[in-house]
Design an enzyme around this catalytic site. Structure first.
Site: not given
Length: 319
Positions: A15, A99, A129, A172, A202, A230-232, A274
């Protein structure tokens, strides 16, 4: 049996915030020379971190690991005000790779703090975060309190001091659906609660979650490229499984178990925000070795957002 094919999610991978953070580290090394210290992994991807280490980045968890007069970069996840103040007190040279969408949440928390409101932060305890966002709160600046809520069950036991002077913000990179459920539960309990003017989750998180659901409707296996921290990326694999499709989170092609694809006709492939495209390419190559015949890319939400680099690094590149 029909040949196995691969469907690529769109969008997938980097991203704008991740692109910016990685570029800040690379340019700092190029213009100032190694070593450059980075507080926490600049983004949560093992391949990216290892590549930056080879270029001259040194990753640390706390500023007391950074020598005096050194340059330090704050990761894309953001840092607390206490960390910023420590860096300033020590006279460290700082480049901030937070970010901009995380910074927006930081500003929201600080604004509510100044107004004396209580704030509920929806997020995962221990995530950098969340630690950075919680660290925007200062009792010196306001009379309110900040609370962390991780799931809908915690809403029932939440006891805020100011139910009529309350706001919420979110991490986010959360699951959009889970977060909406928590917000609805909070609103039912605290009708006067304020929210952000725009969703804190986001655009890239939303787009990649929409894309993986599109994959799940058409595939009988979904592979998500991303690191375990990695959370996302974790949310993408969870969403596919929640929609009834077998799914695995993998760091790279070497982690594919050939047994996963036995009897599968449509393999879905995506990557967290990421994870670089080179890892996706490696997975595609491995799937072809295992019998994949065709590769196609689904339509998705176009992304054109670009975040500016710190002014000093832009100027140094020009000069």
């Amino acid at each position: 049996m029909p040949a196995m094919d691969v469907l690529l999610a769109n969008p997938r991978g980097f991203c704008a915030g991740v692109d910016r953070a990685i570029e800040i580290v690379k340019r700092a090394i190029e213009t100032l020379g190694a070593p450059i210290y980075v507080r926490h992994e600049v983004v949560h991807n093992r391949f990216v971190v290892d590549d930056l280490k080879q270029r001259g980045a040194i990753f640390v968890e706390e500023l007391d690991e950074v020598p005096d007069d050194a340059t330090v970069i704050f990761s894309a996840h953001g840092v607390s005000q206490a960390v910023r103040q420590e860096a300033e007190r020590r006279g460290l040279r700082v480049f901030d790779a937070t970010c901009p969408l995380v910074t927006k949440v930081h500003f929201e928390v600080a604004r509510h703090c100044r107004a004396g409101r209580d704030v509920v932060l929806i997020g995962h305890a221990g995530h950098p975060e969340v630690e950075g966002t919680m660290g925007q709160w200062s009792r010196e600046r306001g009379a309110g309190t900040i609370y962390l809520v991780e799931d809908i069950e915690q809403v029932a036991t939440l006891d805020v001091r100011q139910p009529d002077n309350l706001a919420y913000t979110t991490q986010t990179t959360l699951s959009v659906d889970d977060t909406m459920g928590i917000i609805e539960a909070l609103r039912a309990r605290y009708p006067a609660m304020q929210g952000p003017r725009h969703d804190d989750i986001c655009y890239a998180t939303q787009n990649r979650q929409d894309a993986v659901r599109d994959l799940a409707r058409q595939c009988d296996l979904v592979l998500v490229v991303g690191s375990p921290n990695s959370s996302n990326s974790n949310r993408l694999s969870e969403l596919a499984r929640r929609d009834g499709v077998e799914s695995y989170l993998i760091d790279n092609a070497s982690e594919i178990d050939p047994a996963w694809i036995v009897g599968k006709q449509h393999i879905g492939l995506t990557a967290g925000a990421s994870a670089p495209q080179v890892l996706v390419d490696g997975v595609l190559a491995r799937l072809r070795e295992l019998g994949a015949a065709g590769v196609s890319e689904l339509e998705g939400e176009p992304e054109s957002m670009v975040f500016a680099l710190p002014k000093e690094l832009r100027l140094r590149l020009v000069s």
